[in-house]
Design a protein around this motif. Structure first.
Motif, PDB file in Angstrom:
ATOM      1  N   CYS A 222      49.012  55.205   9.556  1.00  0.00           N
ATOM      2  CA  CYS A 222      48.230  55.562   8.380  1.00  0.00           C
ATOM      3  C   CYS A 222      48.111  54.423   7.370  1.00  0.00           C
ATOM      4  CB  CYS A 222      48.851  56.779   7.692  1.00  0.00           C
ATOM      5  SG  CYS A 222      48.883  58.262   8.719  1.00  0.00           S
ATOM      6  N   SER A 223      48.612  53.246   7.701  1.00  0.00           N
ATOM      7  CA  SER A 223      48.554  52.122   6.769  1.00  0.00           C
ATOM      8  C   SER A 223      48.150  50.870   7.532  1.00  0.00           C
ATOM      9  CB  SER A 223      49.909  51.914   6.083  1.00  0.00           C
ATOM     10  OG  SER A 223      49.873  50.773   5.254  1.00  0.00           O
ATOM     11  N   SER A 224      46.880  50.524   7.438  1.00  0.00           N
ATOM     12  CA  SER A 224      46.398  49.341   8.149  1.00  0.00           C
ATOM     13  C   SER A 224      47.019  48.062   7.597  1.00  0.00           C
ATOM     14  CB  SER A 224      44.874  49.258   8.035  1.00  0.00           C
ATOM     15  OG  SER A 224      44.469  49.185   6.679  1.00  0.00           O
ATOM     16  N   GLN A 225      47.302  48.031   6.309  1.00  0.00           N
ATOM     17  CA  GLN A 225      47.868  46.820   5.712  1.00  0.00           C
ATOM     18  C   GLN A 225      49.277  46.555   6.220  1.00  0.00           C
ATOM     19  OE1 GLN A 225      48.138  46.869   1.428  1.00  0.00           O
ATOM     20  NE2 GLN A 225      48.024  44.649   1.305  1.00  0.00           N
ATOM     21  N   ARG A 226      50.100  47.600   6.346  1.00  0.00           N
ATOM     22  CA  ARG A 226      51.460  47.393   6.841  1.00  0.00           C
ATOM     23  C   ARG A 226      51.468  47.027   8.320  1.00  0.00           C
ATOM     24  NH1 ARG A 226      55.614  48.832   3.360  1.00  0.00           N
ATOM     25  NH2 ARG A 226      56.864  47.714   4.892  1.00  0.00           N
ATOM     26  N   VAL A 227      50.479  47.507   9.071  1.00  0.00           N
ATOM     27  CA  VAL A 227      50.365  47.070  10.471  1.00  0.00           C
ATOM     28  C   VAL A 227      50.127  45.564  10.523  1.00  0.00           C
ATOM     29  CG1 VAL A 227      48.938  47.207  12.539  1.00  0.00           C
ATOM     30  CG2 VAL A 227      49.602  49.292  11.369  1.00  0.00           C
TER      31      VAL A 227
ATOM     32  N   ASP B  68      38.966  51.469   2.304  1.00  0.00           N
ATOM     33  CA  ASP B  68      40.248  50.998   2.838  1.00  0.00           C
ATOM     34  C   ASP B  68      40.760  49.818   2.016  1.00  0.00           C
ATOM     35  OD1 ASP B  68      42.453  50.321   4.341  1.00  0.00           O
ATOM     36  OD2 ASP B  68      41.462  50.641   6.256  1.00  0.00           O
ATOM     37  N   ARG B  69      39.876  48.896   1.700  1.00  0.00           N
ATOM     38  CA  ARG B  69      40.273  47.761   0.868  1.00  0.00           C
ATOM     39  C   ARG B  69      40.526  48.185  -0.577  1.00  0.00           C
ATOM     40  NH1 ARG B  69      39.465  42.945   3.421  1.00  0.00           N
ATOM     41  NH2 ARG B  69      38.148  42.952   5.285  1.00  0.00           N
ATOM     42  N   LEU B  70      39.764  49.163  -1.054  1.00  0.00           N
ATOM     43  CA  LEU B  70      39.965  49.639  -2.420  1.00  0.00           C
ATOM     44  C   LEU B  70      41.318  50.319  -2.569  1.00  0.00           C
ATOM     45  CD1 LEU B  70      38.625  49.894  -5.203  1.00  0.00           C
ATOM     46  CD2 LEU B  70      37.662  52.078  -4.443  1.00  0.00           C
ATOM     47  N   GLN B  71      41.778  51.003  -1.537  1.00  0.00           N
ATOM     48  CA  GLN B  71      43.091  51.638  -1.595  1.00  0.00           C
ATOM     49  C   GLN B  71      44.204  50.602  -1.683  1.00  0.00           C
ATOM     50  OE1 GLN B  71      44.352  55.569   0.368  1.00  0.00           O
ATOM     51  NE2 GLN B  71      45.001  54.052   1.853  1.00  0.00           N
ATOM     52  N   ARG B  72      43.980  49.416  -1.111  1.00  0.00           N
ATOM     53  CA  ARG B  72      44.968  48.348  -1.226  1.00  0.00           C
ATOM     54  C   ARG B  72      45.034  47.808  -2.656  1.00  0.00           C
ATOM     55  NH1 ARG B  72      44.352  44.703   4.298  1.00  0.00           N
ATOM     56  NH2 ARG B  72      44.293  46.447   5.764  1.00  0.00           N
TER      57      ARG B  72
ATOM     58  N   LEU C 102      40.170  48.567  10.299  1.00  0.00           N
ATOM     59  CA  LEU C 102      40.327  47.298   9.606  1.00  0.00           C
ATOM     60  C   LEU C 102      41.537  46.537  10.120  1.00  0.00           C
ATOM     61  CD1 LEU C 102      39.371  45.454   7.296  1.00  0.00           C
ATOM     62  CD2 LEU C 102      40.825  46.784   5.751  1.00  0.00           C
ATOM     63  N   ALA C 103      42.617  47.243  10.428  1.00  0.00           N
ATOM     64  CA  ALA C 103      43.822  46.572  10.916  1.00  0.00           C
ATOM     65  C   ALA C 103      43.569  45.866  12.241  1.00  0.00           C
ATOM     66  CB  ALA C 103      44.960  47.586  11.069  1.00  0.00           C
ATOM     67  N   VAL C 104      42.842  46.508  13.143  1.00  0.00           N
ATOM     68  CA  VAL C 104      42.580  45.907  14.454  1.00  0.00           C
ATOM     69  C   VAL C 104      41.786  44.617  14.305  1.00  0.00           C
ATOM     70  CG1 VAL C 104      41.352  46.226  16.635  1.00  0.00           C
ATOM     71  CG2 VAL C 104      42.746  48.072  15.720  1.00  0.00           C
ATOM     72  N   TRP C 105      40.734  44.649  13.521  1.00  0.00           N
ATOM     73  CA  TRP C 105      39.904  43.455  13.364  1.00  0.00           C
ATOM     74  C   TRP C 105      40.661  42.334  12.663  1.00  0.00           C
ATOM     75  CZ3 TRP C 105      35.873  42.276  16.012  1.00  0.00           C
ATOM     76  CH2 TRP C 105      35.058  43.279  16.539  1.00  0.00           C
ATOM     77  N   ASN C 106      41.460  42.682  11.671  1.00  0.00           N
ATOM     78  CA  ASN C 106      42.221  41.644  10.986  1.00  0.00           C
ATOM     79  C   ASN C 106      43.270  41.018  11.890  1.00  0.00           C
ATOM     80  OD1 ASN C 106      40.741  42.006   8.676  1.00  0.00           O
ATOM     81  ND2 ASN C 106      42.295  43.195   7.603  1.00  0.00           N
ATOM     82  N   VAL C 107      43.937  41.844  12.697  1.00  0.00           N
ATOM     83  CA  VAL C 107      44.932  41.297  13.625  1.00  0.00           C
ATOM     84  C   VAL C 107      44.254  40.451  14.697  1.00  0.00           C
ATOM     85  CG1 VAL C 107      46.629  41.895  15.397  1.00  0.00           C
ATOM     86  CG2 VAL C 107      46.635  43.100  13.218  1.00  0.00           C
ATOM     87  N   VAL C 108      43.128  40.923  15.227  1.00  0.00           N
ATOM     88  CA  VAL C 108      42.409  40.165  16.247  1.00  0.00           C
ATOM     89  C   VAL C 108      41.943  38.819  15.687  1.00  0.00           C
ATOM     90  CG1 VAL C 108      40.286  40.111  17.614  1.00  0.00           C
ATOM     91  CG2 VAL C 108      41.728  42.143  17.642  1.00  0.00           C
ATOM     92  N   ASN C 109      41.383  38.839  14.485  1.00  0.00           N
ATOM     93  CA  ASN C 109      40.954  37.586  13.867  1.00  0.00           C
ATOM     94  C   ASN C 109      42.136  36.658  13.609  1.00  0.00           C
ATOM     95  OD1 ASN C 109      38.245  38.334  13.800  1.00  0.00           O
ATOM     96  ND2 ASN C 109      38.428  39.306  11.806  1.00  0.00           N
ATOM     97  N   ALA C 110      43.270  37.230  13.219  1.00  0.00           N
ATOM     98  CA  ALA C 110      44.450  36.403  12.931  1.00  0.00           C
ATOM     99  C   ALA C 110      44.986  35.741  14.200  1.00  0.00           C
ATOM    100  CB  ALA C 110      45.535  37.255  12.277  1.00  0.00           C
ATOM    101  N   VAL C 111      45.087  36.495  15.298  1.00  0.00           N
ATOM    102  CA  VAL C 111      45.630  35.908  16.526  1.00  0.00           C
ATOM    103  C   VAL C 111      44.658  34.895  17.123  1.00  0.00           C
ATOM    104  CG1 VAL C 111      47.058  37.926  17.007  1.00  0.00           C
ATOM    105  CG2 VAL C 111      44.767  37.805  17.971  1.00  0.00           C
ATOM    106  N   ALA C 112      43.353  35.164  16.992  1.00  0.00           N
ATOM    107  CA  ALA C 112      42.375  34.191  17.487  1.00  0.00           C
ATOM    108  C   ALA C 112      42.454  32.896  16.686  1.00  0.00           C
ATOM    109  CB  ALA C 112      40.969  34.781  17.409  1.00  0.00           C
ATOM    110  N   ARG C 113      42.575  33.024  15.378  1.00  0.00           N
ATOM    111  CA  ARG C 113      42.689  31.832  14.526  1.00  0.00           C
ATOM    112  C   ARG C 113      43.985  31.070  14.834  1.00  0.00           C
ATOM    113  NH1 ARG C 113      43.032  34.287  10.149  1.00  0.00           N
ATOM    114  NH2 ARG C 113      40.827  34.771  10.005  1.00  0.00           N
ATOM    115  N   LYS C 114      45.078  31.803  14.992  1.00  0.00           N
ATOM    116  CA  LYS C 114      46.356  31.157  15.278  1.00  0.00           C
ATOM    117  C   LYS C 114      46.327  30.456  16.633  1.00  0.00           C
ATOM    118  CE  LYS C 114      51.315  32.164  15.463  1.00  0.00           C
ATOM    119  NZ  LYS C 114      51.664  31.271  14.347  1.00  0.00           N
TER     120      LYS C 114
END
Length: 599
Positions: free
Chosen positions: A485-490, A260-264, A524-536
C-alpha cells in the motif's frame, strides 16, 4: 542584410533535402507540429526581411551590455577552427530543440485577429526566455524577476512565457533541469505577476485535455508538477475534468499518478478531507504496513521479530533460530543463546555462544558447555548443597526457588525444532519479512537493521547461481508484499537492497514486474524501480568503459585485461536487465489485453 540573404539562399536547399527523422520523437504531443529551432530560424529571418529587418524584441544575453549604437562591421566572432567534415566524423551530435507548442497562443493566432506576435519576434522572445533561464537557474526568484523584465510589450507575452517554460520542462529526452525547478519557477512568476495564474490554469486544462496524445515520460513529469501545483494552491483546481464517463484512460492514469505523488507531499487523511468526494476513488490506499501475510501468521514470526532488533543486534541468535527451523538442534532463543547465561555461573567468560559452537562441529543434541541446559541442576544436587531437606526452612525455600527459577528459564530459553524442517526460502521469507517490519518506522531504522544483520543474508544466500537469483527475487518480493500500500516505501527498500549488493538489478526488475501492487505493472513504484535499475545498470557499464579507456591510455596491459572483462560482464548484465524489463512489460500488456477481452 545582403549577406544574411545570401546565407538564407544557401540554407534553403539544405533544409529541403535533410530528413529530420528525430523531430516526431522529440514531440511531447503526437499532434504537435512545432519545427525545431533551426527550421524556425529560417522562417523567422524570412519574416524579419518582410518587416524591413526590424523587431520589437531585443535579444539581450543576460550579464552582457547591449550596444546602443550601431556598428558597421558588427560583432567579431572567433573562428570555429572546425570544418563540416570534422563535425560529421565526430561523435558529437548537437540536437536542436523544438519550438514551444502553441497550446494557448495558437488559438489566438487562428481567431482572425492581427494582434499575434510575428514569427521573428516570437523566435527572439523564446530564445531570450531560454537564455535567461539558463543564466539564472541557480536562483529561482531572481530568474522569475529577469523573465518578467524582458523588454517586450505585447498582449501575448505572458502566454508565450508560460508556453516556453512548459516546453522546456517537457523537453525530450531529458529536460535541462528537474521538474521541481520549473514548478518553483512558475509559482514564483505567479506570485510576482498575478495575471499569469489564470494562464497557468488554462495551460493545465489544455494539456490534460490532450493527455491521450502525451508522451509517457512527459505524463510522469506532468503528474509530478501538477501535484506540486495543487499542494501550493490549497488543492484548488477544476476537478470536474477528472470525473464523469467522458474521462479518457490516459487522464485517469494521470490523476492516479498525480494523487500518488500528492500523498507523498501530504498524508492520506488530509487528501480525503481536502479533496472532493468524486475523486476519492483515485486516491491511493493509506500507506500502512500489511499485517495479514501468511508468514506473519506463523508462531515463529513473533520469535523472529523479537530477535531482529536495532539495539544490541546479535546475528548469532538469528542464525541459530534459522538453523533450528531447518531441522537443526533445538537452540536458545533468548539470552542463553549468546552466552548471557554464562554470566550467571554456567561457564567461563571466554566461552563462545552456543550457536557458534554448533556451527563449529557440535553434533545435534550434543550437550554444549555453557548453555542454558548446563545451568539446571538436579533437585537432589541442590538438596545436597543446601543440606538436609527437613533442616532449615530458609535453606529449603531457597533451594526450591532456585529449582523453579532454573526450570522457568530453561522453558523460556529453549526453542524446540519444528516437527517438519522448513525449506530454506521459507526461512528467508520469515527473516526478511521480520526485518522489514521492524525497520518500518523510518528508512533509518531499516538501514541500521540491514547493516546489523548483513552476515545473516550472506549465510542464508545459496552458493549456486540459480538458487541465489531466486533468493534475491524473494527478498524484493517480501518488500513489495509488505509495502503493497506504499509505493514510496517499496522504492526506498529496493534501493537500499541494491546499494548494499543484496540483490541485483535484474532480480529487482523481474520481481517488481511480476506484480507491483494494486495497479500491477502500471503502478508508480514499478516504473520508478524499473527506471532506477535501468539507470544503475547503464551507469555500471559506462563506469567500466571509462576505466578501460583510462587503463589503455596509461599503458597498463594487466589492468586493461581486467577492465575489459569487467566491461564485458557489465554489458552482459545490462542486456539481461533490459531483456527482463521488456519481457515483463510485454507479458503485462498481454495479460491486460486478455483481461479486457474476458470482460
Amino acid at each position: 542584410a545582403d549577406r544574411v540573404e545570401t546565407l538564407m539562399q544557401g540554407v534553403q536547399p539544405y533544409l529541403s533535402s535533410r530528413q529530420a527523422g528525430w523531430t516526431p520523437i522529440l514531440r511531447f504531443l503526437k499532434s504537435q507540429d512545432s519545427p525545431d529551432a533551426f527550421e524556425a530560424l529560417l522562417t523567422a529571418l524570412t519574416s524579419m526581411k518582410r518587416a524591413g529587418w526590424t523587431s520589437q524584441c531585443v535579444r539581450h544575453v543576460p550579464g552582457t551590455e547591449p550596444f546602443l549604437e550601431s556598428k558597421v562591421d558588427g560583432m567579431t566572432l572567433p573562428k570555429l577552427e572546425m570544418t563540416a567534415e570534422d563535425v560529421k566524423k565526430s561523435k558529437v551530435r548537437l540536437q536542436p530543440a523544438l519550438m514551444a507548442a502553441r497550446l494557448l497562443s495558437g488559438a489566438a493566432e487562428n481567431d482572425g485577429a492581427d494582434d499575434h506576435m510575428p514569427c521573428h519576434d516570437r523566435w527572439l522572445l523564446e530564445e531570450a526566455i531560454l537564455l535567461t533561464i539558463d543564466a539564472f537557474s541557480l536562483d529561482v526568484d531572481e530568474c522569475a524577476k529577469q523573465l518578467l523584465r524582458i523588454p517586450v510589450l505585447h498582449p501575448h507575452f505572458e502566454t508565450i512565457l508560460i508556453e516556453t517554460v512548459f516546453a522546456q520542462m517537457f523537453r525530450l529526452p531529458t529536460p535541462p533541469e528537474l521538474p521541481l525547478f520549473y514548478i518553483r519557477l512558475l509559482e514564483a512568476i505567479m506570485e510576482k505577476q498575478a495575471s499569469t495564474k489564470a494562464l497557468l490554469e488554462q495551460y493545465y486544462a489544455a494539456i490534460i485535455q490532450r493527455a491521450s496524445e502525451l508522451d509517457e515520460e512527459c505524463l510522469e513529469v506532468l503528474a509530478e508538477v501538477y501535484a506540486y501545483h495543487l499542494s501550493h494552491n490549497a488543492y484548488q483546481t477544476e476537478w470536474s475534468r477528472f470525473t464523469g464517463d467522458s474521462i479518457n484512460p490516459q487522464a485517469e492514469r494521470l490523476v492516479r499518478r498525480m494523487l500518488d505523488r500528492l500523498q507523498r507531499l501530504s498524508f492520506h487523511q488530509n487528501l480525503l478531507h481536502r479533496l472532493p468526494e468524486s475523486v476519492h476513488v483515485y486516491v491511493p490506499p493509506e500507506p500502512l504496513l500489511v499485517t495479514n501475510l501468511p508468514v506473519q501468521q506463523r508462531p515463529e514470526f513473533k520469535k523472529m521479530l523479537g530477535l531482529v532488533k536495532i539495539k544490541d543486534a546479535d546475528e548469532d541468535k538469528v542464525i541459530a533460530l534459522c538453523e533450528s527451523l531447518q531441522g537443526g538442534a533445538p537452540v536458545p532463543a533468548d539470552a542463553a543463546a549468546d552466552g548471557e547465561g554464562l554470566e550467571k555461573g554456567g561457564g567461563e567468560e571466554g566461552d563462545e555462544p552456543a550457536a557458534k559452537k554448533r556451527r563449529a562441529g557440535a553434533a545435534p543434541g550434543e550437550a554444549v558447555e555453557g548453555t542454558g541446559a548446563a545451568l539446571v541442576k538436579p533437585k537432589e544436587e541442590i538438596k545436597a548443597e543446601g543440606g538436609d531437606a527437613s533442616g532449615s526452612t530458609e535453606g529449603a525455600g531457597v533451594a526450591e526457588a532456585i529449582v523453579e527459577a532454573n526450570a522457568a528459564e530453561e522453558g523460556a530459553s529453549k526453542t524446540s525444532a519444528p516437527q517438519e524442517p522448513w525449506e530454506l526460502f521459507d526461512v528467508v521469507a520469515l527473516f526478511a519479512t521480520a526485518l522489514f517490519q521492524n525497520g518500518a518506522k523510518t528508512p533509518t531504522h531499516l538501514s541500521k537493521l540491514l547493516d546489523g544483520y548483513r552476515n545473516v543474508f550472506t549465510i542464508l544466500r545459496p552458493p549456486d547461481d540459480e538458487p541465489a537469483y531466486d533468493f534475491e527475487k524473494l527478498l524484493v518480493r517480501c518488500a513489495v508484499d509488505l509495502w503493497r500500500c506504499s509505493s514510496q516505501r517499496v522504492e526506498i527498500t529496493v534501493d537500499m537492497l541494491l546499494q548494499r549488493g543484496l540483490v541485483t538489478c535484474r532480480a529487482a526488475a523481474e520481481s517488481v514486474l511480476s506484480g507491483g501492487g494494486p495497479q500491477g505493472c502500471d503502478s508508480l513504484a514499478v516504473w520508478n524501480v524499473v527506471n532506477a535499475v535501468a539507470r544503475k545498470s547503464l551507469e555500471l557499464s559506462q563506469s567500466a568503459r571509462l576505466e578501460l579507456a583510462m587503463a589503455k591510455r596509461l599503458g597498463k596491459p594487466e589492468a586493461s585485461d581486467r577492465c575489459k572483462a569487467d566491461l564485458d560482464r557489465a554489458v552482459q548484465q545490462s542486456a539481461e536487465v533490459f531483456t527482463v524489463v521488456f519481457t515483463g512489460l510485454v507479458r503485462a500488456y498481454q495479460d491486460s489485453e486478455e483481461g479486457d477481452a474476458a470482460r
